[in-house]
Write an enzyme that holds these catalytic residues in place. Structure first.
Site, short mmCIF file in Angstrom:
data_model
loop_
_atom_site.label_atom_id
_atom_site.label_comp_id
_atom_site.label_asym_id
_atom_site.label_seq_id
_atom_site.Cartn_x
_atom_site.Cartn_y
_atom_site.Cartn_z
N ASP A 97 3.20 -46.40 -11.00
CA ASP A 97 1.81 -46.10 -10.18
C ASP A 97 0.98 -45.01 -10.73
O ASP A 97 0.27 -44.67 -10.14
CB ASP A 97 2.19 -45.86 -8.62
CG ASP A 97 3.24 -44.85 -8.82
OD1 ASP A 97 3.34 -44.28 -9.51
OD2 ASP A 97 4.07 -44.53 -7.37
N GLU A 119 8.97 -51.26 -11.78
CA GLU A 119 9.19 -50.61 -10.64
C GLU A 119 7.80 -51.22 -9.90
O GLU A 119 6.85 -50.49 -9.11
CB GLU A 119 9.02 -49.24 -10.65
CG GLU A 119 9.64 -48.39 -9.40
CD GLU A 119 9.35 -46.85 -9.82
OE1 GLU A 119 7.97 -46.33 -9.68
OE2 GLU A 119 10.17 -46.25 -9.87
N GLU A 133 -1.68 -43.23 -6.01
CA GLU A 133 -0.69 -44.33 -6.63
C GLU A 133 -0.59 -45.46 -5.77
O GLU A 133 -0.20 -46.29 -6.37
CB GLU A 133 0.69 -43.53 -6.66
CG GLU A 133 0.79 -42.40 -7.70
CD GLU A 133 0.32 -40.98 -7.36
OE1 GLU A 133 -0.08 -40.98 -5.96
OE2 GLU A 133 0.33 -39.97 -8.01
N HIS A 210 4.42 -31.66 -5.94
CA HIS A 210 3.15 -31.66 -6.76
C HIS A 210 2.28 -32.78 -6.31
O HIS A 210 1.25 -32.95 -7.06
CB HIS A 210 3.55 -31.94 -8.07
CG HIS A 210 4.06 -33.29 -8.38
ND1 HIS A 210 3.45 -34.55 -8.63
CD2 HIS A 210 5.30 -34.05 -8.21
CE1 HIS A 210 3.88 -35.64 -8.56
NE2 HIS A 210 5.46 -35.42 -8.33
N ARG A 212 -1.08 -34.99 -5.45
CA ARG A 212 -2.32 -34.68 -5.07
C ARG A 212 -2.76 -34.69 -3.74
O ARG A 212 -3.62 -33.65 -3.14
CB ARG A 212 -2.95 -35.81 -5.89
CG ARG A 212 -3.55 -35.64 -7.26
CD ARG A 212 -4.65 -36.62 -7.77
NE ARG A 212 -5.12 -36.03 -9.02
CZ ARG A 212 -4.70 -36.08 -10.02
NH1 ARG A 212 -3.34 -36.32 -10.31
NH2 ARG A 212 -5.38 -35.62 -11.33
N HIS A 244 5.60 -27.75 -11.29
CA HIS A 244 4.82 -28.58 -11.86
C HIS A 244 3.83 -27.79 -12.39
O HIS A 244 3.37 -26.85 -12.08
CB HIS A 244 4.30 -29.43 -10.79
CG HIS A 244 3.61 -30.68 -11.68
ND1 HIS A 244 2.58 -30.67 -11.99
CD2 HIS A 244 3.92 -32.00 -11.67
CE1 HIS A 244 2.03 -31.80 -12.69
NE2 HIS A 244 2.96 -32.51 -12.37
C1 UD1 Z 1 0.95 -37.59 -12.39
C2 UD1 Z 1 0.67 -38.79 -11.57
C3 UD1 Z 1 1.56 -38.88 -10.44
C4 UD1 Z 1 3.03 -38.70 -11.06
C5 UD1 Z 1 2.81 -37.31 -11.73
C6 UD1 Z 1 4.38 -37.01 -12.15
C7 UD1 Z 1 -1.74 -39.87 -11.54
C8 UD1 Z 1 -3.00 -40.17 -10.89
N1 UD1 Z 1 -0.61 -39.07 -11.26
O1 UD1 Z 1 0.23 -36.59 -11.65
O2 UD1 Z 1 1.67 -40.20 -9.90
O3 UD1 Z 1 3.82 -38.69 -9.79
O4 UD1 Z 1 2.09 -37.50 -12.62
O5 UD1 Z 1 4.43 -35.83 -12.34
O6 UD1 Z 1 -1.28 -40.81 -12.57
N2 UD1 Z 1 -0.29 -30.61 -16.81
C9 UD1 Z 1 0.16 -29.77 -17.82
N3 UD1 Z 1 1.15 -30.32 -18.74
C10 UD1 Z 1 1.70 -31.26 -18.46
C11 UD1 Z 1 1.25 -32.02 -17.34
C12 UD1 Z 1 0.61 -31.90 -16.53
O7 UD1 Z 1 -0.27 -28.60 -18.17
O8 UD1 Z 1 2.74 -31.63 -19.43
C13 UD1 Z 1 -1.29 -30.09 -15.92
C14 UD1 Z 1 -2.75 -30.23 -16.38
O9 UD1 Z 1 -3.62 -29.20 -16.18
C15 UD1 Z 1 -3.00 -31.64 -15.90
C16 UD1 Z 1 -2.64 -31.48 -14.67
O10 UD1 Z 1 -1.35 -30.98 -14.57
O11 UD1 Z 1 -4.54 -31.68 -15.75
C17 UD1 Z 1 -2.61 -32.67 -13.77
O12 UD1 Z 1 -1.95 -33.84 -14.25
P1 UD1 Z 1 -2.15 -35.44 -13.80
O13 UD1 Z 1 -1.09 -36.13 -14.76
O14 UD1 Z 1 -3.49 -35.60 -13.78
O15 UD1 Z 1 -1.51 -35.23 -12.33
P2 UD1 Z 1 0.11 -35.06 -11.75
O16 UD1 Z 1 0.03 -34.37 -10.50
O17 UD1 Z 1 0.98 -34.61 -12.78
N1 UDP Z 2 12.19 -33.93 -13.35
C1 UDP Z 2 12.44 -33.06 -14.57
N2 UDP Z 2 12.45 -31.92 -14.36
C2 UDP Z 2 11.76 -31.02 -13.43
C3 UDP Z 2 11.45 -31.73 -12.26
C4 UDP Z 2 11.75 -33.26 -12.23
O1 UDP Z 2 13.31 -33.60 -15.43
O2 UDP Z 2 11.67 -29.95 -13.63
C5 UDP Z 2 12.44 -35.16 -13.23
C6 UDP Z 2 13.23 -35.65 -12.11
O3 UDP Z 2 14.57 -35.59 -12.11
C7 UDP Z 2 12.45 -36.96 -11.62
C8 UDP Z 2 11.17 -37.13 -12.51
O4 UDP Z 2 11.28 -35.93 -13.23
O5 UDP Z 2 13.17 -38.01 -12.48
C9 UDP Z 2 10.38 -36.99 -11.29
O6 UDP Z 2 9.11 -36.77 -11.85
P1 UDP Z 2 7.80 -35.93 -10.87
O7 UDP Z 2 8.36 -35.33 -9.71
O8 UDP Z 2 7.02 -35.31 -11.99
O9 UDP Z 2 6.99 -37.33 -10.23
P2 UDP Z 2 7.28 -38.54 -9.34
O10 UDP Z 2 8.77 -38.97 -9.45
O11 UDP Z 2 6.73 -37.93 -8.01
O12 UDP Z 2 6.35 -39.61 -9.87
#
Ligand code: UD1
Ligand code: UDP
Length: 371
Positions: A97, A119, A133, A210, A212, A244
């Site tokens: 998602d 999924e 999502e 984490h 939104r 995160h």
């Molecule tokens: C995204 C997904 C969410 C998923 C989550 C898993 C969308 C809209 N959201 O949300 O569904 O649950 O990933 O974690 O698709 N950032 C870093 N380094 C990284 C990753 C993120 O610095 O490796 C920071 C950056 O500033 C980035 C921000 O996090 O702009 C947000 O990342 P984004 O992928 O937009 O949102 P997530 O909350 O990670």
């Molecule tokens: N995870 C990880 N390291 C961390 C936190 C989470 O490997 O420090 C793994 C966790 O076990 C799960 C996945 O990342 O498999 C979940 O990711 P996240 O919470 O970012 O996204 P969501 O599941 O909410 O989409």
């Protein structure tokens, strides 16, 4: 032989797609494999790819700090057009998602390429939770050709939306990822060494958060609850929060939770370290999707800091409890599990509804017969 292109961009997608990639690699006569990452995540994605030794053929390098949904949607679509034009796969695999998943489906559809949605069928029933999502997964469902629902409940959600063809119930590949990783961790002591700052005689609480829709007040409430728990159970509880990398998460978490002796704010963990910590924790407090599925695989109760969840199976099975986002409710729920062993044991012993570790094999077998 069919050309199959895996397209994903975030940490959880990578964790859940890798069992499928590994399964594909076992059958080179059936599949010409291409792994393409959108780079929606950077460091957190690289951690997973490095651990599982997956080298993407392409990386669209989308991530920028504090990116908006518009950024990843618009930039992603444009870059995917060129990618699909170049690769011309027979099938595009998307997962779940995220915005990478939704735009991947849309791009493949514009190119009239078949799409498998892994999924599929999770629904919270509230389009703003999880945001964006819930709508991403619905749109992916409308667009995809093959739907791999982790549970029969997810399949029923699709049927209710008149998505009736090529819907398969296969369990969730995250359980495959858990087993795969536990196998690789056997006999290694680097994980225990890494966590030597923890006193394992105490009850360890693993926290992640984490989403939104939680930014602002809900996330602050969650942090206040964590702080209250840390203070109330200072002598017998340690809290570990791999934070995160999103700046919108980092700021409130560090502001409210830093400098408490029994709260450890640490960098995002490589997957085996996360599983080690989950294995050794007492309970999981989270708003994450994946942790709601992994908790029961490792027999750990999960308290979900949200008002609704699309992982309703865990709530029904008793492996997880929805506790909302208010400080009082979270604090009360954690206290109950810390103090009431009967309720705690009921959650520990509830049956994991998310699969048995064979999902990737099932999915690739089905696809080999229909693509
Ligand atoms: C995204 C997904 C969410 C998923 C989550 C898993 C969308 C809209 N959201 O949300 O569904 O649950 O990933 O974690 O698709 N950032 C870093 N380094 C990284 C990753 C993120 O610095 O490796 C920071 C950056 O500033 C980035 C921000 O996090 O702009 C947000 O990342 P984004 O992928 O937009 O949102 P997530 O909350 O990670
Ligand atoms: N995870 C990880 N390291 C961390 C936190 C989470 O490997 O420090 C793994 C966790 O076990 C799960 C996945 O990342 O498999 C979940 O990711 P996240 O919470 O970012 O996204 P969501 O599941 O909410 O989409």
């Amino acid at each position: 032989m069919k050309k199959i292109l895996f397209l994903f961009g975030t940490r959880p997608e990578a964790i859940k797609m890798i069992p499928l990639i590994k399964e594909c690699e076992k059958h080179p006569h059936l599949w010409e494999l291409r792994v393409c990452v959108t780079g929606q995540h950077k460091e957190m994605l690289d951690q997973v790819l490095t651990f599982f030794e997956v080298k993407p053929h392409e990386n669209l390098a989308l991530m920028k700090p504090n990116q908006t949904l518009f950024d990843i949607t618009a930039d992603g679509l444009i870059k995917m057009a060129a990618l699909l034009e170049k690769e011309q796969p027979d099938l595009v695999m998307i997962h779940g998602d995220t915005t990478s998943a939704f735009t991947g489906a849309l791009a493949a559809f514009y190119k009239k390429i078949k799409i498998a949605h892994i999924e599929a069928g999770l629904r919270s029933g509230n389009k703003y939770s999880t945001f964006p999502e819930e709508v991403n997964r619905k749109m992916a469902g409308i667009i995809a050709d093959f739907h791999f629902a982790p549970t029969s409940n997810a399949r029923n959600n699709l049927l209710k939306e008149h998505i009736t063809e090529h819907v398969y119930v296969t369990g969730n590949t995250v359980i495959d990822a858990v087993f795969l990783t536990l196998e690789q961790m056997k006999g290694k002591d680097q994980y225990a060494e890494y966590f030597n700052f923890l006193d394992l005689r105490k009850k360890i609480i693993l926290i992640t958060g984490h989403r939104r829709e939680s930014f602002g007040k809900p996330l602050e409430e969650m942090c206040m609850a964590v702080k209250a728990v840390a203070e109330k159970y200072a002598s017998c509880v340690e809290i570990v929060y791999p934070v995160h990398l999103n700046p919108q998460v980092q700021e409130p978490v560090r502001r409210i939770l830093e400098n408490h002796e029994n709260i450890h704010l640490i960098a995002p963990l490589e997957y085996p370290y996360l599983l080690w910590l989950m294995q050794h924790c007492y309970l999981v407090l989270t708003d994450s999707g994946g942790l709601q599925e992994e908790g029961p695989a490792l027999k750990k109760p999960v308290l979900v800091m949200r008002d609704v969840t699309e992982r309703t199976e865990g709530i029904a099975a008793g492996t997880a409890t929805l506790v909302g986002t208010s400080r009082e409710k979270i604090e009360r729920a954690v206290s109950t599990l810390l103090e009431d062993d009967i309720i705690y044991q009921q959650m520990v012993n509830a049956i994991n509804p998310y699969g048995n570790g064979t999902s990737a094999r099932q999915i690739m077998e089905i696809l080999s017969g229909i693509v």
